[in-house]
Design an enzyme around this catalytic site. Sequence first.
Site, mmCIF file in Angstrom:
data_model
loop_
_atom_site.group_PDB
_atom_site.id
_atom_site.type_symbol
_atom_site.label_atom_id
_atom_site.label_comp_id
_atom_site.label_asym_id
_atom_site.label_seq_id
_atom_site.Cartn_x
_atom_site.Cartn_y
_atom_site.Cartn_z
ATOM 1 N N GLY A 79 -7.771 7.185 8.983
ATOM 2 C CA GLY A 79 -8.508 8.440 9.695
ATOM 3 C C GLY A 79 -8.447 8.096 11.368
ATOM 4 N N GLY A 111 -21.673 -3.682 -1.263
ATOM 5 C CA GLY A 111 -21.469 -4.623 -2.354
ATOM 6 C C GLY A 111 -20.326 -5.483 -2.231
ATOM 7 N N VAL A 139 -12.994 4.998 -1.995
ATOM 8 C CA VAL A 139 -13.903 3.857 -2.025
ATOM 9 C C VAL A 139 -15.344 4.094 -2.924
ATOM 10 C CG1 VAL A 139 -13.214 2.768 -0.005
ATOM 11 C CG2 VAL A 139 -14.866 4.615 0.279
ATOM 12 N N TYR A 152 -23.456 16.144 4.799
ATOM 13 C CA TYR A 152 -22.813 15.097 5.759
ATOM 14 C C TYR A 152 -24.212 14.449 6.458
ATOM 15 C CZ TYR A 152 -20.296 12.854 9.552
ATOM 16 O OH TYR A 152 -19.796 11.898 10.260
#
Length: 316
Positions: free
Chosen positions: A11, A103, A58, A146
Amino acid sequence: MPTSVVTGGAGFLGSHLTERLLQEGHHVVAIDNLLTGNERNLDHLRTEKRFRLIRHDVTQFISVEGPVDFVFHFASPASPIDYLELPIQTLKVGSLGTHNALGLAKAKGACFLLASTSECYGDPLVHPQKEDYWGNVNPIGPRGVYDEAKRFAEAMTMAYHRFHQVDTKIVRIFNTYGPRMRLRDGRVVPAFVGQALRGEPLTIFGDGKQTRSFCFVSDLIDGIYRLSQSKFHEPVNIGNPVELTILEFAERIRRITGTKSEIIKKPLPVDDPKQRQPDISRAKKILGWEPLVPLEEGLQKTIPWFQANLEKSSGG
Ligand code: UDP
């Protein structure tokens, strides 16, 4: 040499961060599903041995081989148009994606840095915004997907810090601009510059009295890099405190580009924040950081990028 994982590495911000980390000597694994990112942002790094790109979403379990020292979680649609078009993906990457990225950091014993946002302050009732302001967010409005995802992401990050002792950091990013922004991502900088270069009217939403403060990308990335090296766990605003109305910004773009484009008014989007300016005293104190690039100079570095993309999209 440390290894960094950058989610959203293809990005706008992820690719600039990747470049900076490589300059600092890191190995970088960029992870991106290319939903709003673009592989072209990383084309110039393809021959770099310390870099690789993994195409992966992800919100699914993240698997990276070998040691990892830093996880930078930058994956998310980030322009209002993008998150209005991708509401569920926005909520998922901020929640499930943040959980997976945390994680990974926990499993690897890595530092974790969350790309959060000034949208956590919503339409702020406190001005300028300090990190201890809790915000004024409409959870069920169109921007809520968002704002609330990022607020959840902050809560999850602090929980991993407090409960699992992960070394976490949170940056609240204010409006940022620079090369590699998508010409049609709908944000005000590409919108106005694109319109000015095409000779089309500049579309001001509402009366144009709403304010924003624009930070050049190199300043932002420097603040984020410094934060990653710090031991500070609470959120830090990074942005440029020079505030101007959208109308003043449109006039600035007209002057710099020399366009004859007129200014026209369009309806204000729902829940569009009326004012926004970062209080950066925390970043100054803790990181010794403040922005160095004035708006005029940053725009001079950005406009050629939009010009080149305009030529590509018109086949010129
Ligand atoms: N805006 C505008 N015209 C445009 C695009 C945006 O007037 O063509 C306004 C928008 O309503 C907001 C400000 O510019 O008040 C910044 O919008 P942007 O989409 O860049 O991001 P935001 O700061 O709202 O997240």
